[in-house]
Design a protein around this motif. Sequence first.
Motif, mmCIF file in Angstrom:
data_model
loop_
_atom_site.group_PDB
_atom_site.id
_atom_site.type_symbol
_atom_site.label_atom_id
_atom_site.label_comp_id
_atom_site.label_asym_id
_atom_site.label_seq_id
_atom_site.Cartn_x
_atom_site.Cartn_y
_atom_site.Cartn_z
ATOM 1 N N SER A 81 53.525 42.871 41.514
ATOM 2 C CA SER A 81 52.253 42.338 41.986
ATOM 3 C C SER A 81 51.470 41.825 40.789
ATOM 4 C CB SER A 81 51.453 43.399 42.735
ATOM 5 O OG SER A 81 51.156 44.492 41.889
ATOM 6 N N ALA A 82 50.671 40.779 41.012
ATOM 7 C CA ALA A 82 49.902 40.151 39.944
ATOM 8 C C ALA A 82 48.725 39.402 40.559
ATOM 9 C CB ALA A 82 50.780 39.191 39.155
ATOM 10 N N GLU A 83 47.839 38.945 39.703
ATOM 11 C CA GLU A 83 46.713 38.126 40.153
ATOM 12 C C GLU A 83 47.234 36.867 40.849
ATOM 13 O OE1 GLU A 83 43.374 38.875 39.783
ATOM 14 O OE2 GLU A 83 44.073 40.811 39.007
ATOM 15 N N HIS A 84 46.452 36.358 41.814
ATOM 16 C CA HIS A 84 46.788 35.075 42.426
ATOM 17 C C HIS A 84 46.802 34.003 41.349
ATOM 18 C CE1 HIS A 84 44.893 36.743 46.316
ATOM 19 N NE2 HIS A 84 46.199 36.726 46.465
ATOM 20 N N ARG A 85 47.784 33.124 41.405
ATOM 21 C CA ARG A 85 47.873 32.000 40.474
ATOM 22 C C ARG A 85 48.145 30.746 41.291
ATOM 23 N NH1 ARG A 85 51.548 35.370 39.715
ATOM 24 N NH2 ARG A 85 53.339 34.043 39.895
ATOM 25 N N MET A 86 47.526 29.675 40.902
ATOM 26 C CA MET A 86 47.789 28.418 41.599
ATOM 27 C C MET A 86 48.845 27.596 40.864
ATOM 28 S SD MET A 86 46.075 28.848 44.223
ATOM 29 C CE MET A 86 46.338 27.317 45.061
ATOM 30 N N THR A 87 48.822 27.626 39.542
ATOM 31 C CA THR A 87 49.722 26.752 38.799
ATOM 32 C C THR A 87 50.523 27.464 37.717
ATOM 33 O OG1 THR A 87 47.947 26.107 37.296
ATOM 34 C CG2 THR A 87 48.299 24.710 39.217
#
Length: 126
Positions: free
Chosen positions: A22-28
């Motif tokens: 699990s990790a922070e949301h990332r867009m790119t």
Amino acid sequence: MTQTIDMFALALDFYPDGAVGSAEHRMTTDDGGWQVATFHVETDADVHADHWEVHPAAEEAVCCLAGGGVRMYFRPEEPGGEEEMVRLPAGRAVIVPRGRWHRLELDGPSDIMSITLRRGSRQEGR
């Protein structure tokens, strides 16, 4: 000890070696794995309606899980063409083709989920 993950706070990353994290949301940003991310969105600003997004490394599944629904817009593939729009009410999904520029707008507050490989993903203003 097994811990639960708040899917609206963190994304799930699935790695080629079979690991899941699990990790922070990332867009790119890409760390090599597929990302499953869920979002509670209330305004067009929450879905970056003023930006186009593209994922050149993989297709993307975008799902409206609950709420008022979303509209997915696809950028014209030819200059001067019309945007294509697909409505996603609660419980519906669309598969965004690899390399196809797209954006979202809301019909109402919703819970959405995206699944894609973020490698090479980009955003640009409308």
